[in-house]
Design a protein around this motif. Structure first.
Motif, PDB file in Angstrom:
ATOM      1  N   UNK A   1      28.922-127.449 130.716  1.00  0.00           N
ATOM      2  CA  UNK A   1      27.715-126.975 131.289  1.00  0.00           C
ATOM      3  C   UNK A   1      26.375-128.164 130.995  1.00  0.00           C
ATOM      4  N   UNK A   2      26.482-128.558 129.891  1.00  0.00           N
ATOM      5  CA  UNK A   2      25.384-129.536 129.589  1.00  0.00           C
ATOM      6  C   UNK A   2      25.300-130.642 130.504  1.00  0.00           C
ATOM      7  N   UNK A   3      26.601-131.125 130.736  1.00  0.00           N
ATOM      8  CA  UNK A   3      26.898-132.240 131.701  1.00  0.00           C
ATOM      9  C   UNK A   3      26.499-132.045 133.047  1.00  0.00           C
ATOM     10  N   UNK A   4      27.042-130.789 133.536  1.00  0.00           N
ATOM     11  CA  UNK A   4      26.713-130.190 135.054  1.00  0.00           C
ATOM     12  C   UNK A   4      25.020-130.349 135.134  1.00  0.00           C
ATOM     13  N   UNK A   5      24.423-129.700 134.358  1.00  0.00           N
ATOM     14  CA  UNK A   5      22.953-129.801 134.543  1.00  0.00           C
ATOM     15  C   UNK A   5      22.472-131.100 134.021  1.00  0.00           C
ATOM     16  N   UNK A   6      23.022-132.120 133.684  1.00  0.00           N
ATOM     17  CA  UNK A   6      22.495-133.409 133.078  1.00  0.00           C
ATOM     18  C   UNK A   6      21.550-133.358 132.285  1.00  0.00           C
ATOM     19  N   UNK A   7      21.694-132.263 131.128  1.00  0.00           N
ATOM     20  CA  UNK A   7      20.639-132.076 130.136  1.00  0.00           C
ATOM     21  C   UNK A   7      20.486-133.200 129.346  1.00  0.00           C
ATOM     22  N   UNK A   8      19.158-133.486 129.242  1.00  0.00           N
ATOM     23  CA  UNK A   8      18.804-134.566 128.135  1.00  0.00           C
ATOM     24  C   UNK A   8      18.882-134.028 126.608  1.00  0.00           C
ATOM     25  N   UNK A   9      18.532-132.766 126.344  1.00  0.00           N
ATOM     26  CA  UNK A   9      18.501-132.162 125.181  1.00  0.00           C
ATOM     27  C   UNK A   9      19.280-130.647 125.456  1.00  0.00           C
TER      28      UNK A   9
ATOM     29  N   UNK B   1       0.487-126.271 119.740  1.00  0.00           N
ATOM     30  CA  UNK B   1       0.209-126.923 120.878  1.00  0.00           C
ATOM     31  C   UNK B   1       0.566-128.376 121.089  1.00  0.00           C
ATOM     32  N   UNK B   2       1.541-128.915 119.772  1.00  0.00           N
ATOM     33  CA  UNK B   2       2.324-130.081 120.469  1.00  0.00           C
ATOM     34  C   UNK B   2       3.358-129.895 121.301  1.00  0.00           C
ATOM     35  N   UNK B   3       3.425-130.552 122.251  1.00  0.00           N
ATOM     36  CA  UNK B   3       4.489-130.465 123.349  1.00  0.00           C
ATOM     37  C   UNK B   3       6.037-130.223 122.592  1.00  0.00           C
ATOM     38  N   UNK B   4       6.675-129.164 123.124  1.00  0.00           N
ATOM     39  CA  UNK B   4       7.810-128.840 122.318  1.00  0.00           C
ATOM     40  C   UNK B   4       9.086-129.560 122.646  1.00  0.00           C
ATOM     41  N   UNK B   5       9.245-130.187 123.931  1.00  0.00           N
ATOM     42  CA  UNK B   5      10.316-130.778 124.386  1.00  0.00           C
ATOM     43  C   UNK B   5      10.575-132.029 123.410  1.00  0.00           C
ATOM     44  N   UNK B   6       9.560-132.813 123.302  1.00  0.00           N
ATOM     45  CA  UNK B   6       9.424-134.097 122.724  1.00  0.00           C
ATOM     46  C   UNK B   6       9.712-133.887 121.170  1.00  0.00           C
ATOM     47  N   UNK B   7       9.178-133.017 120.735  1.00  0.00           N
ATOM     48  CA  UNK B   7       9.356-132.533 119.375  1.00  0.00           C
ATOM     49  C   UNK B   7      10.647-132.190 118.984  1.00  0.00           C
ATOM     50  N   UNK B   8      11.347-131.167 119.779  1.00  0.00           N
ATOM     51  CA  UNK B   8      12.782-131.126 119.604  1.00  0.00           C
ATOM     52  C   UNK B   8      13.618-132.316 119.648  1.00  0.00           C
ATOM     53  N   UNK B   9      13.287-133.131 120.806  1.00  0.00           N
ATOM     54  CA  UNK B   9      14.162-134.196 121.131  1.00  0.00           C
ATOM     55  C   UNK B   9      14.155-135.254 120.012  1.00  0.00           C
ATOM     56  N   UNK B  10      12.781-135.350 119.499  1.00  0.00           N
ATOM     57  CA  UNK B  10      12.722-136.314 118.307  1.00  0.00           C
ATOM     58  C   UNK B  10      13.468-135.742 117.137  1.00  0.00           C
ATOM     59  N   UNK B  11      13.608-134.362 116.883  1.00  0.00           N
ATOM     60  CA  UNK B  11      14.328-133.805 115.651  1.00  0.00           C
ATOM     61  C   UNK B  11      15.729-134.125 116.048  1.00  0.00           C
TER      62      UNK B  11
ATOM     63  N   UNK C   1      11.798-138.310 114.162  1.00  0.00           N
ATOM     64  CA  UNK C   1      10.660-137.778 113.575  1.00  0.00           C
ATOM     65  C   UNK C   1      10.017-138.746 112.722  1.00  0.00           C
ATOM     66  N   UNK C   2       8.637-139.045 113.088  1.00  0.00           N
ATOM     67  CA  UNK C   2       7.971-140.237 111.956  1.00  0.00           C
ATOM     68  C   UNK C   2       7.667-139.725 110.785  1.00  0.00           C
ATOM     69  N   UNK C   3       7.995-140.197 109.754  1.00  0.00           N
ATOM     70  CA  UNK C   3       7.622-139.700 108.459  1.00  0.00           C
ATOM     71  C   UNK C   3       6.510-138.970 108.196  1.00  0.00           C
ATOM     72  N   UNK C   4       5.295-139.312 108.724  1.00  0.00           N
ATOM     73  CA  UNK C   4       4.038-138.578 108.677  1.00  0.00           C
ATOM     74  C   UNK C   4       3.469-137.514 109.686  1.00  0.00           C
ATOM     75  N   UNK C   5       4.727-137.110 110.400  1.00  0.00           N
ATOM     76  CA  UNK C   5       4.391-136.266 111.575  1.00  0.00           C
ATOM     77  C   UNK C   5       3.444-135.060 111.266  1.00  0.00           C
ATOM     78  N   UNK C   6       2.747-134.605 112.056  1.00  0.00           N
ATOM     79  CA  UNK C   6       1.802-133.314 111.833  1.00  0.00           C
ATOM     80  C   UNK C   6       1.934-132.802 113.052  1.00  0.00           C
ATOM     81  N   UNK C   7       1.931-131.399 112.951  1.00  0.00           N
ATOM     82  CA  UNK C   7       1.875-130.749 114.360  1.00  0.00           C
ATOM     83  C   UNK C   7       0.622-130.222 114.659  1.00  0.00           C
ATOM     84  N   UNK C   8       0.203-130.024 115.809  1.00  0.00           N
ATOM     85  CA  UNK C   8      -1.046-129.469 116.479  1.00  0.00           C
ATOM     86  C   UNK C   8      -1.059-127.889 116.409  1.00  0.00           C
ATOM     87  N   UNK C   9      -1.988-127.127 116.257  1.00  0.00           N
ATOM     88  CA  UNK C   9      -1.975-125.796 116.419  1.00  0.00           C
ATOM     89  C   UNK C   9      -3.045-125.326 117.105  1.00  0.00           C
ATOM     90  N   UNK C  10      -2.782-124.238 118.092  1.00  0.00           N
ATOM     91  CA  UNK C  10      -4.080-123.833 118.746  1.00  0.00           C
ATOM     92  C   UNK C  10      -4.497-122.748 117.877  1.00  0.00           C
TER      93      UNK C  10
END
Ligand code: AMP
Ligand code: GLY
Length: 416
Positions: A57-65, A291-301, A306-315
């Motif tokens: 399924x991941x192949x069919x929908x060409x999932x990047x993540x 507030x940090x965009x989730x897609x990029x964050x989960x892809x980095x994970x 994940x850069x060593x000093x990553x911090x997340x932004x919160x609303x």
């Protein structure tokens, strides 16, 4: 980025909602998803515990993540299969998911890593069970060793009930009772670096006042204003980093989220449990505030980035979620009942409704299809305001025999 979310509960609807807010996510797929996720992307039918079917399924929908929501596909090796074929996957492989899938493995890793947790004995005979219960005394804590959807644990003052629960499982972990409020902390780990999310509080018992049987979770709120400022740093230093380092030392890199269930005891935070996935319903409130965009964050994970000093932004502000569960939940949830009032609930200021166990019945009707039916989220400037919004929205939901706790986030003030 094209993202495939695996699972179909309230957590996955929350994931899909947060991913759809990320401008880099251009297409969103859910499998199986639910009526709520179908408004955000495309739903697909798949057996989520079949690694080959998911990879195809991941192949069919060409999932990047691929983002794996529930524990069953993790334990079944879906992440192993995806990684083997080079598909970035948020979620640990089956060996690493044993931190959730086997209570005895988790205890062994915690011991080796020096992580503060309840002392425990692994038992596979009635004599061992009796000896361990006598050693620790009451209240007795008996946990089935394998996965049990949050229902494998019995905490009781009654020795006979403890022994009876143990006798229903081949192998159990019996442990010391931990006193103190509970907290859930999610840490994203790329195998080497880890970053904490906001702590949340979950309500696990079925009934008001923390009475009744354990459930998957009846409600949650975040942030938790009474948490001491240095607690997250302490848990990262004493629990998360040593655990991830111990897993790496065993050549089982941990990539995904480490869910740390904590008891804040008088002698400091102690781990009650690890899960290898985001918590449900805590995810609903934590992702609401992210507030940090989730897609990029989960892809980095997923890709060791994940850069060593990553911090997340919160609303600023708070979110409270109240679970509307089906008649008979948790023992015998009734499915096929009509649910109405969802649009009316979403007209309440600050509120929206996430689907958990629902299905379409015909083109327009929503019916119950699982124990936890909806996760109603209220938001506001602080926890009391968010709570009022959530309960005003719950009032508008109509479901025969609905089971709803009325004390989610009650008594939690605006400040610490
Ligand atoms: P678990 O599946 O390990 O999270 O256990 C489910 C729930 O049982 C926890 O959220 C706690 O409320 C309770 N519990 C588990 N272990 C303990 C313990 N050692 N002491 C007190 N309560 C516990
Ligand atoms: N809310 C508890 C869990 O996800 O296990």
């Amino acid at each position: 980025m094209k993202v495939l979310v695996l699972g179909g509960g309230g957590r996955e609807h929350a994931l899909a909602r947060a991913l759809s807010r990320d401008p880099n996510v251009v297409s969103l797929h859910c499998a199986p998803g639910n009526p709520g996720t179908s408004a955000l992307g495309e739903n697909h039918v798949v057996n989520v515990t079949d690694p080959v079917a998911v990879r195809e399924l991941a192949g069919r929908v060409r999932a990047d993540l691929v983002v794996i929501g529930p524990e069953a596909p993790l334990v079944a090796g879906v992440a192993d299969e995806l990684r083997h074929y080079g598909v970035p996957c948020f979620g640990p492989d089956s060996r690493a998911a044993r931190l959730e899938g086997s209570k005895s493995f988790a205890k062994e890793v915690m011991r080796a890593a020096g992580v503060p947790t309840a002392s425990a004995r692994t038992c596979d005979s009635p004599a061992q069970v009796r000896a361990a219960l006598e050693e620790f005394g009451g209240p007795y804590v008996v946990k089935a060793d394998g996965l049990a959807s949050g229902k494998g644990v019995v905490v009781t003052e009654d020795m006979a009930e403890a022994e009876q629960h143990a006798s229903r499982h081949e192998k159990v972990v019996i442990e010391e009772y931990l006193d103190g409020p509970e907290l859930s902390l999610f840490a994203l780990s790329d195998g080497t670096n880890a970053v904490p999310m906001l702590p949340a509080q979950d309500y696990k018992r079925a009934l008001d006042g923390d009475l009744g049987p354990n459930t998957g979770g009846m409600g949650a709120y975040a942030p938790v204003p009474w948490v001491p400022d240095d607690l997250v740093d302490q848990v990262m230093a004493e629990v998360v980093r040593p655990t991830i380092a111990e897993m790496a030392r065993r050549d089982i890199p941990y990539q995904g989220v480490l869910y740390v269930g904590l008891a804040l005891t008088s002698s400091g935070p102690r781990v009650v449990e690890f899960n290898a996935r985001l918590g449900d319903p805590e995810t609903q409130v934590v992702l609401d505030r992210l507030a940090t965009p989730l897609g990029g964050l989960l892809l980095a994970t997923a890709t060791g980035g994940l850069p060593p000093q990553t911090t997340l932004e919160w609303r600023p502000g708070a979110a409270v979620t109240v679970v509307v569960s089906a008649d008979g939940y948790p023992s015998d949830p009734v499915t096929g009942d009509l649910v109405t009032g969802i649009s009316a609930a979403e007209e309440v200021a600050g509120a929206y409704v996430l689907h958990a166990g629902t299905a379409w019945s015909g083109a327009h009707d929503i019916t119950t299809a699982g124990g936890r039916v909806l996760s109603v989220v209220g938001t506001g400037a602080d926890v009391p305001t968010a709570r009022a919004s959530a309960y005003a929205a719950v009032e508008r939901i109509e479901l025969r025999g609905a089971r709803v706790r009325t004390d989610i986030a009650s008594g939690v003030g605006a400040e610490g």
